[in-house]
Design a protein around this motif. Sequence first.
Motif, PDB file in Angstrom:
ATOM      1  N   SER A 216       0.916  -1.409   0.085  1.00 42.79           N
ATOM      2  CA  SER A 216      -0.010   0.014   0.001  1.00 42.79           C
ATOM      3  C   SER A 216       0.976   1.297   0.183  1.00 42.79           C
ATOM      4  O   SER A 216       0.322   2.367  -0.681  1.00 42.79           O
ATOM      5  CB  SER A 216      -1.049  -0.208   1.347  1.00 42.79           C
ATOM      6  OG  SER A 216      -0.373  -0.034   2.185  1.00 42.79           O
ATOM      7  N   GLU A 217       1.602   1.246   0.955  1.00 45.42           N
ATOM      8  CA  GLU A 217       2.838   2.373   0.731  1.00 45.42           C
ATOM      9  C   GLU A 217       3.193   2.728  -0.650  1.00 45.42           C
ATOM     10  O   GLU A 217       3.582   3.757  -1.105  1.00 45.42           O
ATOM     11  CB  GLU A 217       3.731   2.387   1.961  1.00 45.42           C
ATOM     12  CG  GLU A 217       4.769   3.654   2.049  1.00 45.42           C
ATOM     13  CD  GLU A 217       5.487   3.352   3.278  1.00 45.42           C
ATOM     14  OE1 GLU A 217       6.493   3.989   3.213  1.00 45.42           O
ATOM     15  OE2 GLU A 217       5.238   2.662   4.078  1.00 45.42           O
ATOM     16  N   ARG A 218       3.977   1.569  -1.170  1.00 41.42           N
ATOM     17  CA  ARG A 218       4.433   2.017  -2.466  1.00 41.42           C
ATOM     18  C   ARG A 218       3.680   2.259  -3.539  1.00 41.42           C
ATOM     19  O   ARG A 218       3.820   2.984  -4.363  1.00 41.42           O
ATOM     20  CB  ARG A 218       5.301   0.450  -2.788  1.00 41.42           C
ATOM     21  CG  ARG A 218       6.459   0.118  -2.134  1.00 41.42           C
ATOM     22  CD  ARG A 218       7.044  -1.422  -2.091  1.00 41.42           C
ATOM     23  NE  ARG A 218       7.472  -1.466  -3.440  1.00 41.42           N
ATOM     24  CZ  ARG A 218       8.030  -2.596  -4.106  1.00 41.42           C
ATOM     25  NH1 ARG A 218       7.844  -3.552  -3.365  1.00 41.42           N
ATOM     26  NH2 ARG A 218       8.426  -2.462  -5.310  1.00 41.42           N
ATOM     27  N   PHE A 219       2.265   1.531  -3.263  1.00 43.49           N
ATOM     28  CA  PHE A 219       1.257   2.018  -4.280  1.00 43.49           C
ATOM     29  C   PHE A 219       1.289   3.634  -4.219  1.00 43.49           C
ATOM     30  O   PHE A 219       0.920   4.054  -5.411  1.00 43.49           O
ATOM     31  CB  PHE A 219      -0.030   1.293  -3.874  1.00 43.49           C
ATOM     32  CG  PHE A 219      -1.124   1.069  -4.738  1.00 43.49           C
ATOM     33  CD1 PHE A 219      -2.139   2.142  -4.991  1.00 43.49           C
ATOM     34  CD2 PHE A 219      -0.952   0.183  -5.669  1.00 43.49           C
ATOM     35  CE1 PHE A 219      -3.012   1.818  -6.134  1.00 43.49           C
ATOM     36  CE2 PHE A 219      -2.002  -0.156  -6.898  1.00 43.49           C
ATOM     37  CZ  PHE A 219      -2.973   0.710  -6.859  1.00 43.49           C
ATOM     38  N   GLU A 220       0.910   4.134  -3.112  1.00 42.92           N
ATOM     39  CA  GLU A 220       0.759   5.516  -3.148  1.00 42.92           C
ATOM     40  C   GLU A 220       1.864   6.650  -3.733  1.00 42.92           C
ATOM     41  O   GLU A 220       2.087   7.443  -4.236  1.00 42.92           O
ATOM     42  CB  GLU A 220       0.483   6.139  -1.628  1.00 42.92           C
ATOM     43  CG  GLU A 220      -1.091   5.741  -1.236  1.00 42.92           C
ATOM     44  CD  GLU A 220      -1.837   5.800  -2.411  1.00 42.92           C
ATOM     45  OE1 GLU A 220      -2.174   7.168  -2.730  1.00 42.92           O
ATOM     46  OE2 GLU A 220      -2.782   4.969  -2.506  1.00 42.92           O
ATOM     47  N   GLU A 221       3.145   5.769  -3.299  1.00 44.94           N
ATOM     48  CA  GLU A 221       4.252   6.527  -3.994  1.00 44.94           C
ATOM     49  C   GLU A 221       4.337   6.518  -5.443  1.00 44.94           C
ATOM     50  O   GLU A 221       4.794   7.582  -6.078  1.00 44.94           O
ATOM     51  CB  GLU A 221       5.570   5.547  -3.184  1.00 44.94           C
ATOM     52  CG  GLU A 221       6.233   5.773  -1.850  1.00 44.94           C
ATOM     53  CD  GLU A 221       6.979   4.946  -1.631  1.00 44.94           C
ATOM     54  OE1 GLU A 221       7.449   4.139  -2.335  1.00 44.94           O
ATOM     55  OE2 GLU A 221       7.673   4.951  -0.418  1.00 44.94           O
TER      56      GLU A 221
END
Length: 241
Positions: free
Chosen positions: A116-121
């Motif tokens: 999820s964090e990489r997705f937003e990045e």
Amino acid sequence: MAVSEDDLLVVDSIDTYYGESHILFDLSLSVGRGDIVALVGRNGAGKTTTLRSIMGLTPPAAGTVTLGGTDITGFEPHETRKEGISWIPEGRRVFGGLTVEENLRLAAHSGADDQSERFEEIYQRFPRLDERRGQKAGTMSGGEQQMLAIARSLLGPDTDVLLLDEPSEGLAPQIVEDVADIIRELNEEGVTILLVEQNANMALELSDHAYVLENGNIVHESPASALLEDREAMESYLGVK
């Protein structure tokens, strides 16, 4: 071939066939950790076959491919991806009937950890994709699809080496510059890149080192800047005046 401890990806003396057709002949190259290396040559020289051999889509019949000292010769493509090599094929090959978000979620789902964090990045890096989360990928421009293909490659397992096949194909000059900027940024963030590109000037301007492939053989190797400045070699090998 001589291998440096700085070499992350090493292709050593591979021979690759399509059926009975011998395509790559005793081909060797290496990509240093943190480098961009260009593999250039005329159409039909075997550039895409080299990437397919590394990825395991067309396994070499002889020779070895190693990543960080680990022999990955003959690995299935999904195993190669788990080892840290990601491939963006020629023509982007996004899922045109799926939205941008769905394309990215498919890639993110292949990772073992929460993405999820990489997705937003990804959306922060590619604001155009953020604007088009709900748009069908097949309705986007070629440049937007190329951004989606690059974004998709960064999800899933960690990417140590990115194989890029003709990222500027079919794109307007300004979009080519945008894609080149993305490639530079990724490299500055630590991604090692093997770049196959018909636009030799673009590839060599981006790269640290270069190999020229001709009829399945490496016929020239040098720093990319040296090849770019050698107009006689550029014309002889690549038809660039």
